[in-house]
Design an enzyme around this catalytic site. Structure first.
Site, PDB file in Angstrom:
ATOM      1  N   HIS A 134       0.805  -1.219   0.000  1.00 52.90           N
ATOM      2  CA  HIS A 134       0.000   0.000   0.000  1.00 52.90           C
ATOM      3  C   HIS A 134       0.844   1.278   0.000  1.00 52.90           C
ATOM      4  O   HIS A 134       0.610   2.153   0.833  1.00 52.90           O
ATOM      5  CB  HIS A 134      -0.926   0.019   1.231  1.00 52.90           C
ATOM      6  CG  HIS A 134      -1.872  -1.136   1.322  1.00 52.90           C
ATOM      7  ND1 HIS A 134      -2.561  -1.449   2.484  1.00 52.90           N
ATOM      8  CD2 HIS A 134      -2.275  -2.046   0.415  1.00 52.90           C
ATOM      9  CE1 HIS A 134      -3.327  -2.511   2.281  1.00 52.90           C
ATOM     10  NE2 HIS A 134      -3.159  -2.907   1.036  1.00 52.90           N
ATOM     11  N   HIS A 161      -7.527  -1.090   3.463  1.00 51.41           N
ATOM     12  CA  HIS A 161      -7.068  -1.531   2.145  1.00 51.41           C
ATOM     13  C   HIS A 161      -7.507  -0.436   1.188  1.00 51.41           C
ATOM     14  O   HIS A 161      -8.688  -0.068   1.167  1.00 51.41           O
ATOM     15  CB  HIS A 161      -7.698  -2.867   1.787  1.00 51.41           C
ATOM     16  CG  HIS A 161      -7.176  -3.978   2.640  1.00 51.41           C
ATOM     17  ND1 HIS A 161      -6.141  -4.777   2.254  1.00 51.41           N
ATOM     18  CD2 HIS A 161      -7.513  -4.382   3.880  1.00 51.41           C
ATOM     19  CE1 HIS A 161      -5.865  -5.652   3.215  1.00 51.41           C
ATOM     20  NE2 HIS A 161      -6.690  -5.430   4.221  1.00 51.41           N
TER      21      HIS A 161
HETATM   22  C1  LIG Z   1      -0.269  -7.771  -4.221  1.00 55.71           C
HETATM   23  C2  LIG Z   1      -1.198  -6.661  -3.819  1.00 55.71           C
HETATM   24  C3  LIG Z   1      -2.256  -6.930  -2.965  1.00 55.71           C
HETATM   25  C4  LIG Z   1      -3.130  -5.908  -2.588  1.00 55.71           C
HETATM   26  N1  LIG Z   1      -4.248  -6.210  -1.859  1.00 55.71           N
HETATM   27  C5  LIG Z   1      -5.206  -5.270  -1.716  1.00 55.71           C
HETATM   28  C6  LIG Z   1      -6.492  -5.605  -1.195  1.00 55.71           C
HETATM   29  O1  LIG Z   1      -6.766  -6.759  -0.870  1.00 55.71           O
HETATM   30  N2  LIG Z   1      -7.413  -4.610  -1.080  1.00 55.71           N
HETATM   31  C7  LIG Z   1      -7.134  -3.312  -1.435  1.00 55.71           C
HETATM   32  O2  LIG Z   1      -7.982  -2.447  -1.252  1.00 55.71           O
HETATM   33  N3  LIG Z   1      -5.930  -2.978  -1.921  1.00 55.71           N
HETATM   34  C8  LIG Z   1      -4.982  -3.930  -2.111  1.00 55.71           C
HETATM   35  N4  LIG Z   1      -3.798  -3.607  -2.697  1.00 55.71           N
HETATM   36  C9  LIG Z   1      -3.525  -2.209  -2.994  1.00 55.71           C
HETATM   37  C10 LIG Z   1      -4.278  -1.662  -4.185  1.00 55.71           C
HETATM   38  O3  LIG Z   1      -4.515  -2.664  -5.157  1.00 55.71           O
HETATM   39  C11 LIG Z   1      -3.452  -0.535  -4.788  1.00 55.71           C
HETATM   40  O4  LIG Z   1      -3.098   0.362  -3.773  1.00 55.71           O
HETATM   41  C12 LIG Z   1      -4.224   0.233  -5.850  1.00 55.71           C
HETATM   42  O5  LIG Z   1      -4.705  -0.661  -6.817  1.00 55.71           O
HETATM   43  C13 LIG Z   1      -3.340   1.287  -6.481  1.00 55.71           C
HETATM   44  O6  LIG Z   1      -4.069   1.986  -7.447  1.00 55.71           O
HETATM   45  P1  LIG Z   1      -3.360   3.067  -8.370  1.00 55.71           P
HETATM   46  O7  LIG Z   1      -4.364   3.534  -9.330  1.00 55.71           O
HETATM   47  O8  LIG Z   1      -2.686   4.081  -7.493  1.00 55.71           O
HETATM   48  O9  LIG Z   1      -2.182   2.281  -9.100  1.00 55.71           O
HETATM   49  P2  LIG Z   1      -2.235   0.991 -10.036  1.00 55.71           P
HETATM   50  O10 LIG Z   1      -3.512   0.287  -9.946  1.00 55.71           O
HETATM   51  O11 LIG Z   1      -0.996   0.216  -9.741  1.00 55.71           O
HETATM   52  O12 LIG Z   1      -2.166   1.593 -11.516  1.00 55.71           O
HETATM   53  C14 LIG Z   1      -1.023   2.087 -12.147  1.00 55.71           C
HETATM   54  C15 LIG Z   1      -1.124   1.704 -13.613  1.00 55.71           C
HETATM   55  O13 LIG Z   1      -0.219   2.471 -14.365  1.00 55.71           O
HETATM   56  C16 LIG Z   1       0.470   1.639 -15.274  1.00 55.71           C
HETATM   57  N5  LIG Z   1       1.735   2.294 -15.546  1.00 55.71           N
HETATM   58  C17 LIG Z   1       2.743   2.552 -14.697  1.00 55.71           C
HETATM   59  N6  LIG Z   1       3.715   3.232 -15.306  1.00 55.71           N
HETATM   60  C18 LIG Z   1       3.301   3.436 -16.565  1.00 55.71           C
HETATM   61  C19 LIG Z   1       3.871   4.104 -17.683  1.00 55.71           C
HETATM   62  N7  LIG Z   1       5.055   4.703 -17.603  1.00 55.71           N
HETATM   63  N8  LIG Z   1       3.180   4.119 -18.829  1.00 55.71           N
HETATM   64  C20 LIG Z   1       1.967   3.495 -18.935  1.00 55.71           C
HETATM   65  N9  LIG Z   1       1.384   2.862 -17.908  1.00 55.71           N
HETATM   66  C21 LIG Z   1       2.042   2.843 -16.730  1.00 55.71           C
HETATM   67  C22 LIG Z   1       0.582   0.330 -14.551  1.00 55.71           C
HETATM   68  O14 LIG Z   1       0.850  -0.736 -15.429  1.00 55.71           O
HETATM   69  C23 LIG Z   1      -0.772   0.245 -13.876  1.00 55.71           C
HETATM   70  O15 LIG Z   1      -1.735  -0.316 -14.714  1.00 55.71           O
HETATM   71  C24 LIG Z   1      -2.901  -4.598  -3.058  1.00 55.71           C
HETATM   72  C25 LIG Z   1      -1.844  -4.335  -3.926  1.00 55.71           C
HETATM   73  C26 LIG Z   1      -1.008  -5.350  -4.337  1.00 55.71           C
HETATM   74  C27 LIG Z   1       0.106  -5.040  -5.295  1.00 55.71           C
END
Ligand SMILES: Cc1cc2nc3c(=O)[nH]c(=O)nc-3n(C[C@H](O)[C@H](O)[C@H](O)COP(=O)(O)OP(=O)(O)OC[C@H]3O[C@@H](n4cnc5c(N)ncnc54)[C@H](O)[C@@H]3O)c2cc1C
Ligand SMILES: *[C@@H]1O[C@H](CO)[C@@H](O)[C@H](O)[C@H]1NC(C)=O
Ligand SMILES: *[C@@H]1O[C@H](CO)[C@@H](O)[C@H](O)[C@H]1NC(C)=O
Ligand SMILES: *[C@@H]1O[C@H](CO)[C@@H](O)[C@H](O)[C@H]1NC(C)=O
Ligand SMILES: *[C@@H]1O[C@H](CO)[C@@H](O)[C@H](O)[C@H]1NC(C)=O
Length: 628
Positions: free
Chosen positions: A562, A605
């Protein structure tokens, strides 16, 4: 429903008359890519992850706005490792995981810690463990306090409308292995386009033991982990379809259902953004983004460019959003100059203020009568798959009993006093305002640690013994006093940035993690849970003294996955990166919409909050462009 999803994922649309393409398009598509590049877009969303696809879906509801998503990964709607809840974790280290590692952690025996992140449409919503909970009201108030003037709309009360807007909720049923109804329907949403949240129909009996064990230690029941209280033990919903029991990602929730009719939306995959480009003319004193460079990873790694007419929205997540800002010249000149990157906006907060939920795990062996996911090689897999096809059984369950506990629930009076005293230890990396807020919240009794039961071996080796089944009991600190950073260490955009969470930098974190792990052993040995358990696998009976527990923490501290804070919503003078409307300081048209904007961590989460941030970002962006 699934079959239409599968169909949609393979679709791209081409209309000769308008010479306009839309839908899902991969950079390997030689036929359509040239048109994608030629088209112009009002909004470019960088990162088709958890937050980014919510933003793109809502922005494109306005038919007069054109939207392009640039995502490094590809569609995974046909990947069973993504869609089957209990398969979470099976895709770690595969090509849909960025598979980052931290820099060696000085206070953790120089270990580099594995940090998985989703690299696919859906981002980390396709790699996560499906737990569906929300931050508590005090956490949102703290965010408002850190964000400063103009941030009142980030309060729990205001955000509740976005939490609801992003959710399509199904209440638990009473026939779920004795689980009584534990929801507060009034806080939930029933969006047509939003994330299905439902309760697994199967609950392992040892999970019920964990729930009961905590109750015996006088832990309160939280009626609903989404109700803004966020304290106590409860059954957790999962981001999962109530009928098919397949995982919801931001892709299945927000794009698949609408893409066929959205002639103004392109979702481009196998496209890794490498930097923002800037217009020659400024807007007042602010720089203006003109578009995005990206590498077409499915082609020959050619660098291509797309033009943004109105805004660029960075949704690349807490690791890569600060990386992209720095690659684009937005950041601390002392980091950019040595790499030969000229500073476009001097913004030293970029990549700073990194906060994680670090955790440690105590692993217990189950008595042979009890079944866990370790057991799947014992149970013929076909049985499990057969049950799953009916929306039943072990494979429908991921994380489903969680506890957010205040210090008074797991520490003695003397330990609570010691924790409070330790929390006052100064830390150069921790802003005084943040520390004061965290101390006040601690004194007011806000949750300190999340405890979770995990239905599989989740210890320090690659796997447990093949003839055993396990329950893993994790303790994850929710408001770490340590502060780390994520910065580029090269101008090469395809090299991962340096991730340094500075685990255990602050003594409060060590104290809490050691005591919390000891509490998990106590729950396993001294409560109803003990009747499921045959013995401790990790750390094992060799670890007894405080010193031994602290060494166990150093040797095993890891992430709850996270990370937040690397593009914090705080005043610019306090090393903030974005203002309360999510605009990057010093720019006129670059926003950040992902979890990197959170200035202080939240006890939950965070995927539900990522979606709510996406909803709010889209609403603000559309409001700011009513006439363009
Ligand atoms: C293993 C794991 C278990 C988890 N378990 C939970 C859970 O049970 N419940 C919960 O609520 N949260 C959980 N989390 C946390 C939650 O999933 C994340 O905090 C959340 O999804 C993050 O969202 P975001 O939009 O910030 O980033 P992300 O969803 O990571 O999105 C970033 C996106 O940008 C893309 N990207 C990155 N750099 C580039 C680039 N230069 N060019 C193009 N695309 C790019 C990536 O490929 C990705 O698709 C977990 C996370 C992980 C990794
Ligand atoms: C960690 O690495 C540093 C620098 O290489 C070294 O000085 C220190 O002794 C190491 N610590 C441990 C516990 O190995
Ligand atoms: C890579 O692809 C681009 C765009 O299709 C093409 O112009 C270029 O010639 C290709 N380069 C190589 C080295 O194949
Ligand atoms: C798996 O589950 C069955 C009961 O469903 C049990 O008999 C067996 O011992 C379990 N353990 C292992 C390691 O297979
Ligand atoms: C598993 O194997 C180990 C080593 O052979 C043995 O000590 C242990 O008792 C076995 N566990 C079970 C549940 O049979």
């Amino acid at each position: 429903m699934r079959s239409t999803l599968l169909l949609a994922s393979a679709m791209a649309f081409f209309v000769q008359a308008e010479a306009r393409v839309w839908g899902y398009i991969d950079t390997s598509n030689h036929l359509l890519l040239p048109t994608v590049l030629k088209q112009s877009y009002d909004f470019i969303v960088v990162g088709g992850g958890n937050t980014g696809l919510a933003v793109a879906s809502r922005l494109s509801e306005d038919k007069h706005k054109t939207v392009l998503v640039i995502e490094a990964g590809t569609s995974q709607v046909t990947n069973a490792g993504v869609s089957i809840p209990a398969e979470a974790g099976s895709t770690f280290l595969s090509d849909i995981d960025w598979a980052f590692y931290t820099a060696p952690q000085k206070k953790a025996n120089n270990r580099s810690v594995y940090w998985p992140r989703g690299k696919m449409l859906g981002g980390s919503s396709g790699l996560n463990f499906l737990a569906w909970t929300r931050p508590n009201e005090a956490d949102m108030t703290s965010i408002v306090n850190m964000a400063g003037t103009g941030a009142s709309s980030w309060s729990w009360k205001h955000m509740l409308s976005y939490f609801k807007k992003s959710e399509s909720y199904t209440s638990p049923t009473a026939n779920n292995q004795g689980v009584k109804r534990v929801d507060v329907p009034s806080v939930h949403g029933h969006a047509k386009v939003g994330v299905s949240a439902s309760y697994p129909p199967y609950l392992s009996s040892q999970f019920v033991g964990f729930f009961k064990g905590l109750r015996e230690l006088r832990v309160e029941v939280d009626q609903d982990l989404s109700d803004g209280q966020g304290e106590g033990v409860s059954y957790s919903a999962s981001s999962m379809d109530p009928i098919t029991r397949s995982r919801e990602t931001s892709d299945t929730a927000y794009i698949v259902p609408i893409v066929a009719g959205r002639t103004n939306l392109v979702v481009l995959t196998s496209a890794q953004a490498t930097k923002l480009t800037w217009a020659s003319k400024k807007s007042g004193s602010n720089v203006v983004a003109s578009g995005v460079n990206f590498v077409a990873t499915a082609k020959n790694h050619t660098t291509l460019h797309v033009t943004a007419k109105a805004e660029v929205i960075l949704s690349a997540g807490s690791i890569q959003t600060p990386q992209l800002l720095e690659l684009s010249g937005v950041g601390d000149p002392s980091i950019l100059n040595p790499l030969g990157i000229s500073t476009v906006v001097n913004l030293p907060g970029v990549g700073a203020n990194l906060q994680d939920h670090p955790g440690v795990v105590v692993v217990e062996k189950l008595k042979p009568a009890y079944q866990s996911l370790d057991n799947l090689s014992g149970v013929p897999l076909a049985t499990a798959v057969g049950e799953y096809a009916l929306g039943q059984g072990l494979l429908t369950q991921e994380l489903s009993v969680l506890a957010y506990l205040t210090g008074s629930s797991f520490l003695t009076k003397a330990e609570q006093a010691e924790a409070l005293a330790l929390s006052k230890t100064p830390n150069a990396a921790l802003p005084k305002k943040q520390q004061a807020q965290m101390i006040a919240n601690l004194a007011a009794g806000s949750p300190v640690v999340e405890f979770l039961s995990i239905n599989v071996y989740f210890g320090e080796s690659a796997s447990g013994a093949t003839n055993e089944s396990y329950i893993s009991l994790a303790s994850c600190i929710q408001h770490s006093f340590s502060r780390g950073s994520i910065h580029i260490s090269t101008a090469d955009p395809l090299t991962a940035p340096t991730i340094d969470p500075s685990y255990l930098q602050h003594p409060f974190d060590m104290f809490i993690l050691s005591k919390a792990a000891q509490f998990m052993r106590k729950v396993a040995q001294k409560t109803s849970l003990s009747k499921f358990i045959s013995g401790e696998a990790e750390p094992g009976t060799g670890v007894q003294s405080e010193c031994e527990w602290e060494e166990y923490v150093r040797e095993s501290i890891r992430t709850e996955y996270h990370p937040i804070g690397t593009a914090s919503m705080m005043p610019r003078a306090e090393k903030g990166v974005v203002d309360p409307r999510l605009t990057v300081y010093g720019t006129s048209n670059v926003r950040v919409a992902d979890l990197s904007i959170l200035p202080l961590h939240v006890s939950t989460h965070p995927q539900s909050l990522a979606y709510a941030i996406g909803e709010k970002a889209a609403a603000m962006i559309l409001a700011d462009h009513q006439d363009c």
